[in-house]
Design a protein around this motif. Structure first.
Motif, PDB file in Angstrom:
ATOM      1  N   MET A 234       0.899  -1.168   0.010  1.00  0.00           N
ATOM      2  CA  MET A 234      -0.223  -0.096   0.017  1.00  0.00           C
ATOM      3  C   MET A 234       0.736   1.231  -0.080  1.00  0.00           C
ATOM      4  N   TYR A 235       2.156   1.069   0.157  1.00  0.00           N
ATOM      5  CA  TYR A 235       2.940   2.107   0.372  1.00  0.00           C
ATOM      6  C   TYR A 235       2.955   2.946  -0.875  1.00  0.00           C
ATOM      7  N   GLN A 236       3.244   2.201  -1.973  1.00  0.00           N
ATOM      8  CA  GLN A 236       3.191   2.853  -3.544  1.00  0.00           C
ATOM      9  C   GLN A 236       1.877   3.583  -3.758  1.00  0.00           C
ATOM     10  N   GLY A 237       2.071   4.839  -4.055  1.00  0.00           N
ATOM     11  CA  GLY A 237       0.681   5.333  -4.439  1.00  0.00           C
ATOM     12  C   GLY A 237       0.118   6.296  -3.157  1.00  0.00           C
ATOM     13  N   ASN A 238       0.604   5.856  -1.941  1.00  0.00           N
ATOM     14  CA  ASN A 238       0.220   6.929  -0.906  1.00  0.00           C
ATOM     15  C   ASN A 238       1.521   7.299   0.016  1.00  0.00           C
ATOM     16  N   GLU A 239       2.555   7.576  -0.823  1.00  0.00           N
ATOM     17  CA  GLU A 239       3.817   7.964   0.036  1.00  0.00           C
ATOM     18  C   GLU A 239       3.554   9.183   0.871  1.00  0.00           C
ATOM     19  N   ALA A 240       2.990  10.146   0.374  1.00  0.00           N
ATOM     20  CA  ALA A 240       2.481  11.396   1.279  1.00  0.00           C
ATOM     21  C   ALA A 240       2.109  11.095   2.285  1.00  0.00           C
ATOM     22  N   PHE A 241       1.144  10.093   2.624  1.00  0.00           N
ATOM     23  CA  PHE A 241       0.268   9.879   3.630  1.00  0.00           C
ATOM     24  C   PHE A 241       1.204   8.972   4.726  1.00  0.00           C
ATOM     25  N   TYR A 242       1.987   8.174   4.080  1.00  0.00           N
ATOM     26  CA  TYR A 242       2.827   7.362   4.823  1.00  0.00           C
ATOM     27  C   TYR A 242       4.086   8.083   5.448  1.00  0.00           C
ATOM     28  N   HIS A 243       4.585   9.115   4.647  1.00  0.00           N
ATOM     29  CA  HIS A 243       5.597   9.971   5.293  1.00  0.00           C
ATOM     30  C   HIS A 243       5.417  10.610   6.447  1.00  0.00           C
ATOM     31  N   SER A 244       4.096  11.098   6.678  1.00  0.00           N
ATOM     32  CA  SER A 244       3.500  12.139   7.445  1.00  0.00           C
ATOM     33  C   SER A 244       3.035  10.872   8.785  1.00  0.00           C
ATOM     34  N   ALA A 245       2.746   9.866   8.499  1.00  0.00           N
ATOM     35  CA  ALA A 245       2.238   8.822   9.377  1.00  0.00           C
ATOM     36  C   ALA A 245       3.654   8.505  10.203  1.00  0.00           C
ATOM     37  N   LEU A 246       4.681   7.990   9.120  1.00  0.00           N
ATOM     38  CA  LEU A 246       5.825   7.531   9.793  1.00  0.00           C
ATOM     39  C   LEU A 246       6.650   8.358  10.876  1.00  0.00           C
ATOM     40  N   LEU A 247       6.519   9.901  10.173  1.00  0.00           N
ATOM     41  CA  LEU A 247       7.300  10.813  10.960  1.00  0.00           C
ATOM     42  C   LEU A 247       6.407  10.971  12.318  1.00  0.00           C
ATOM     43  N   LYS A 248       5.056  10.814  12.215  1.00  0.00           N
ATOM     44  CA  LYS A 248       4.445  11.050  13.735  1.00  0.00           C
ATOM     45  C   LYS A 248       4.694   9.717  14.570  1.00  0.00           C
ATOM     46  N   GLY A 249       4.937   8.639  14.129  1.00  0.00           N
ATOM     47  CA  GLY A 249       5.518   7.375  14.795  1.00  0.00           C
ATOM     48  C   GLY A 249       6.771   7.557  15.543  1.00  0.00           C
ATOM     49  N   PHE A 250       7.885   8.174  14.698  1.00  0.00           N
ATOM     50  CA  PHE A 250       9.238   8.517  15.157  1.00  0.00           C
ATOM     51  C   PHE A 250       9.245   9.665  15.992  1.00  0.00           C
ATOM     52  N   GLN A 251       8.351  10.635  15.966  1.00  0.00           N
ATOM     53  CA  GLN A 251       8.398  11.562  16.888  1.00  0.00           C
ATOM     54  C   GLN A 251       7.973  11.156  18.160  1.00  0.00           C
ATOM     55  N   PHE A 252       6.784  10.452  18.174  1.00  0.00           N
ATOM     56  CA  PHE A 252       6.249   9.720  19.513  1.00  0.00           C
ATOM     57  C   PHE A 252       7.365   8.908  20.299  1.00  0.00           C
ATOM     58  N   ASN A 253       8.207   8.348  19.641  1.00  0.00           N
ATOM     59  CA  ASN A 253       9.180   7.552  20.205  1.00  0.00           C
ATOM     60  C   ASN A 253      10.474   8.272  20.477  1.00  0.00           C
ATOM     61  N   THR A 254      10.600   9.473  20.222  1.00  0.00           N
ATOM     62  CA  THR A 254      11.949  10.138  20.475  1.00  0.00           C
ATOM     63  C   THR A 254      11.763  11.609  21.071  1.00  0.00           C
ATOM     64  N   LEU A 255      10.537  12.126  21.406  1.00  0.00           N
ATOM     65  CA  LEU A 255      10.189  13.413  21.981  1.00  0.00           C
ATOM     66  C   LEU A 255       9.277  13.144  23.217  1.00  0.00           C
ATOM     67  N   PRO A 256       9.581  13.953  24.140  1.00  0.00           N
ATOM     68  CA  PRO A 256       8.699  13.889  25.376  1.00  0.00           C
ATOM     69  C   PRO A 256       7.262  14.012  24.934  1.00  0.00           C
ATOM     70  N   PHE A 257       6.194  13.306  25.540  1.00  0.00           N
ATOM     71  CA  PHE A 257       4.872  13.458  25.057  1.00  0.00           C
ATOM     72  C   PHE A 257       4.327  14.930  25.267  1.00  0.00           C
ATOM     73  N   SER A 258       4.770  15.726  26.531  1.00  0.00           N
ATOM     74  CA  SER A 258       4.384  16.885  26.734  1.00  0.00           C
ATOM     75  C   SER A 258       4.614  17.894  25.570  1.00  0.00           C
ATOM     76  N   LYS A 259       5.814  17.513  24.818  1.00  0.00           N
ATOM     77  CA  LYS A 259       6.131  18.521  23.721  1.00  0.00           C
ATOM     78  C   LYS A 259       5.348  18.109  22.612  1.00  0.00           C
ATOM     79  N   ILE A 260       4.747  16.847  22.360  1.00  0.00           N
ATOM     80  CA  ILE A 260       3.983  16.198  21.244  1.00  0.00           C
ATOM     81  C   ILE A 260       2.635  16.623  21.375  1.00  0.00           C
ATOM     82  N   LYS A 261       2.064  16.904  22.483  1.00  0.00           N
ATOM     83  CA  LYS A 261       0.554  17.066  22.548  1.00  0.00           C
ATOM     84  C   LYS A 261       0.338  18.635  22.454  1.00  0.00           C
ATOM     85  N   GLU A 262       1.355  19.377  22.324  1.00  0.00           N
ATOM     86  CA  GLU A 262       1.045  20.784  21.850  1.00  0.00           C
ATOM     87  C   GLU A 262       0.585  21.103  20.438  1.00  0.00           C
TER      88      GLU A 262
END
Length: 515
Positions: A312-340
């Motif tokens: 499904m990645y092919q043809g939906n790259e833009a969505f996946y890039h945003s979703a993957l970035l959200k996942g990486f941010q969640f695992n590397t940043l304090p949640f207090s920063k993310i929920k802003e």
């Protein structure tokens, strides 16, 4: 005249009275145990007549009177609020009937037609039938298999009482929908829950959901969705998953009560379904479904690999890039920063994940006459560990062993653990040894050690107890832990009996959430 006299007698007996009027201008807040505790003018101080009388009809138990009548799963529903049974006998006899109801099949002319003689005044009480003073007949068009149940339906209009069986439920539900009898519609829908556990192919459950959508029965839809959510992994493994509708998939993916191994399983299940449906699913629908995947709940290692293996990645790259970035941010940043900055809080909420190390299982067979005690523990290191089970010990409760789980599933807390005590109490003596009284047995306990206090400002634990039938492993109930305890429902405490009251297993799930 007979019908008018019966109705008049009932109205006089239930909506007005005689004798001294003791209370007038009564004002209650709702917390009073007695009417005399409400504000009123004073005893027998009044300026009203009996035409202004108000009253109540007391009922036993719940609003829905739903009980077993025999072993064939027949139920009695009573919405009469005191209506006399004389109206039912009047319908049975047909005395002085003055209105004709023709029942016919949608696809036939005169074959299988049946006529009922009823009383016009009864139908005046139901505006949805659109009966006028000048009309003297009504046609009901339903399929032939429903014709035997029309009499029960019409009698319900007289008495507001009806007996429901599994075989009659769908027809009566359909008639309730057509004629907008929404109380009967929703409560018959509850009977359908008896069918949910009886079909391991899930065809019945999926059909019931679609039927609930067509009839706009929200309660039926919710009951089916809950069952499918609890047994989502079994649904995905069934053949019917290949043909499940887009709107049913979306309804399931939007829920937090999916009982699944992990979020990556949900993503793979969606990809398999989209692959099976092929070009019949639009890009917009795919993106909409993907938006319900909780990417922050997927381990970053799997997220990284997925972009290279996903069809499904092919043809939906833009969505996946945003979703993957959200996942990486969640695992590397304090949640207090993310929920802003986040827009959808549910993306950061876990479902009911049952992969190790978040759950442990205790097989259980009810035996109220013994003091059986069960316990289990995990290995102490993080990852997809194997479980080791302690054998049942007959006799006194021993000291509890510990289950070790990370504080949270994000990378930040991966190597910080909390110890949890797991226990099933089967008798009141065991409860008293733990310092509390058990109103109902058995009781499951999942208690954390003092270290949980160190995280109370950032993480809360919304833990769950999953009850499964050991015969087929299907989930029949999910219970919250409150103050570390979960009361196991029994036949007497549930609206409908569960399918395996004496042979089931406990799954304890630790469910951390950022706050």
């Amino acid at each position: 005249m007979v019908l008018v006299q019966i109705l008049a007698s009932w109205l006089q007996g239930h909506l007005s009275s005689s004798g001294t009027i003791w209370l007038d201008d009564v004002s209650c807040e709702g917390s009073e145990s007695f009417l005399s505790s409400c504000h009123f003018k004073g005893w027998s101080v009044t300026d009203c007549s009996h035409k202004e009388d108000a009253g109540v009809v007391c009922e036993n138990g719940k609003h829905l009177i739903l009980k077993y009548m025999d072993s064939s799963h027949e139920f009695h529903m009573d919405h009469s609020l005191g209506l006399t049974e004389e109206l039912g006998r009047l319908f049975d006899r047909g005395d002085n009937c003055n209105f004709s109801i023709l029942v016919r099949d949608l696809n036939e002319d005169k074959v299988g037609q049946k006529t009922f003689c009823v009383h016009q005044l009864i139908f005046f009480l139901y505006p949805q039938f659109n009966i006028s003073n000048s009309s003297n007949n009504l046609t009901i068009e339903v399929s032939q298999p429903c014709h035997p149940h029309i009499s029960s339906f019409l009698r319900y209009l007289y008495t507001r009482k009806i007996d429901i069986t599994i075989s009659s439920a769908q027809c009566l539900h359909q008639l309730s929908y057509i004629y907008q009898l929404y109380q009967l519609l929703e409560e018959i829908g509850k009977v359908f829950t008896l069918l949910l556990h009886q079909d391991s192919t899930f065809q019945t459950q999926v059909s019931l959901y679609e039927y609930g959508v067509r009839t706009k029965d929200m309660l039926l839809q919710e009951n089916v969705l809950q069952y499918l959510s609890w047994n989502f992994e079994f649904l995905v493994a069934s053949l019917v998953w290949k043909i499940v509708s887009i709107h049913l998939i979306e309804a399931l993916l939007s829920r937090s009560d999916l009982v699944v191994k992990d979020e990556f399983f949900v993503l793979q299940a969606l990809e398999d379904s989209m692959k099976e449906k092929g070009e019949t699913v639009s890009i917009e629908d795919k993106v909409n479904l993907l938006s319900h995947i909780r990417f922050p709940m997927i381990p970053v290692e799997k997220l990284y690999d997925f972009q290279y293996s996903s069809g499904m990645y092919q043809g939906n790259e833009a969505f996946y890039h945003s979703a993957l970035l959200k996942g990486f941010q969640f695992n590397t940043l304090p949640f207090s920063k993310i929920k802003e900055h986040f827009n959808n809080f549910e993306d950061y909420l876990p479902r009911i994940y049952t992969a190790e190390p978040w759950r442990t299982i205790i097989n259980y067979t009810s035996n109220s006459g013994s003091n059986n005690y069960y316990d289990s523990r995990y290995n102490t290191h993080y990852g997809y560990n194997s479980l080791s089970f302690m054998t049942p010990v007959l006799g006194l409760c021993c000291d509890l062993n510990l289950v070790h789980c990370p504080v949270h599933n994000s990378v930040i807390y991966r190597h910080q653990t909390i110890n949890w005590q797991v226990q099933v109490l089967q008798n009141k003596w065991e409860c008293s040894q733990q310092g509390f009284y058990c109103d109902s047995l058995p009781v499951a306990r999942l208690l954390s050690q003092y270290s949980v206090r160190n995280y109370e400002s950032t993480v809360r634990f919304n833990n769950k107890l999953i009850l499964s039938c050991r015969a087929e492993n299907l989930v029949f109930h999910v219970q919250d832990f409150k103050s570390g305890k979960a009361i196991v429902p029994t036949n007497s405490s549930m609206d409908l009996p569960h399918p395996c009251p004496d042979d089931y297993s406990f799954t304890f799930v630790v469910r951390p959430e950022y706050i």
